[in-house]
Scaffold this active site. Sequence first.
Site, short mmCIF file in Angstrom:
data_model
loop_
_atom_site.label_atom_id
_atom_site.label_comp_id
_atom_site.label_asym_id
_atom_site.label_seq_id
_atom_site.Cartn_x
_atom_site.Cartn_y
_atom_site.Cartn_z
CG ASP A 1 -2.09 0.98 1.07
OD1 ASP A 1 -2.42 1.33 -0.07
OD2 ASP A 1 -2.63 1.41 2.10
CB CYS B 1 -20.33 -12.70 -5.42
SG CYS B 1 -18.87 -12.04 -4.58
CB CYS C 1 -24.55 -13.25 -2.23
SG CYS C 1 -24.39 -12.62 -0.54
CB CYS D 1 -21.22 -6.83 0.85
SG CYS D 1 -21.27 -6.99 -0.96
CB CYS E 1 -23.13 -0.62 2.89
SG CYS E 1 -22.11 0.88 2.98
CB CYS F 1 -16.66 4.00 2.16
SG CYS F 1 -15.93 2.59 3.02
CB CYS G 1 -16.92 0.29 8.52
SG CYS G 1 -18.53 -0.55 8.53
CB CYS H 1 -19.11 -4.81 3.36
SG CYS H 1 -17.36 -4.34 3.31
CB CYS I 1 -18.82 -11.62 3.23
SG CYS I 1 -18.29 -12.65 1.83
#
Length: 383
Positions: free
Chosen positions: A167, A221, A224, A227, A231, A247, A274, A277, A281
């Site tokens: 990152d 996924c 589904c 998420c 939120c 977000c 947070c 999400c 899952c």
Amino acid sequence: MPDASNTANTLNINPFQNISDVTAWIHEQALELGFGDCGFISVHNPIFAKQMQGLKAWLEKGYHGQMQFLENNHDKRANPALLVEGARSIISVRMDYLQVPPKPRSITDNDRPNHAIIARYARGRDYHKVMRTRLKQLAKRIEAMLPQWQHLQINADKPFVFRPFSDSAPIFERPLADSAGLGWTGKHTLLINRKAGSFFVLGELFLSLELPEGTPTTAHCGSCQACINICPTQAIVEPYRLNATACISYLTIELDGSIPEQYRRPIGNRIFGCDDCQLICPWNRYAKTATISDFEPRHGLDTATLIELWQWDEAQFLHATEGSPLRRTGYINFMRNIAIALGNAPAQTQYIEALKQKIGIHNDMLDEHIIWAINEQKAKLAP
């Protein structure tokens, strides 16, 4: 029966007969160093140029907010070979950070409204340094093996070049890991691994070896929408598209200044990031726990109450967040986040009194959030 490895040594047989032996060895070393998995991708993979198209469209909508660094270095994002001269391949790794497996599809954070909720990756030490240190160790192990790989035509006979990232550069980190086979991109835009969920961080090791690429994983996924539906601020505007400006992770970490009122109540008691999400899952029933101690909570950040953290002065904040991701917010924004959480907490007169004590001490922006929180508490206490 003679030991096969001893026999190979006696006959001077190189155990690395093909490139797959090399990648298998690297994978084994990565696991030994505490990584949950690793994959391989070329610096020239077309996925990077393709991702630029999506990034530009996302930026045009203003979904990045104050994260202006995403507007820069597009040439390096599209062509990561420009980041490290001589690099030919990238090893993508994941590092699991959970301490306690989550209850399946349950937002347990909501059961503690008087506590300060900090995203699980941020409760211990800052992972960036840990990630880069271990990637460097992996590179050194690889370098020591180069003499045994020179016959494989993977560039092992040339001067070795490497550089670790976490990152810390303009890299399409998640799409890179996706293409390297570490998982698929979920509808919340995070990477999901079929056997390990999504509670992990990513890192990259650029190196001059020519290694075979991994096979991208197919998405699982399905239909589904958990998420998206969970939120609190409806930041996932459609599958695979996040409006970062809505977000909670952006609002409580990246945003400098006033948090828009429309998001203050939905933030609840989340003061740094947070996990909702991810917690909801279904794939995180397979989430792995951390294998290294750096992610263990420090200073009680997994159990701290809002009122405890609200009492911190700047010196306490700096002491408790030394070597921690929480430093990123700065003291004033950290207090801003806690003020909102106190306003959202169950009605208590002690919260009003505590909030009043910090009015006029720092700046107008913080005072604005304190006053908002006091009014929220008063409204709940009104007969």
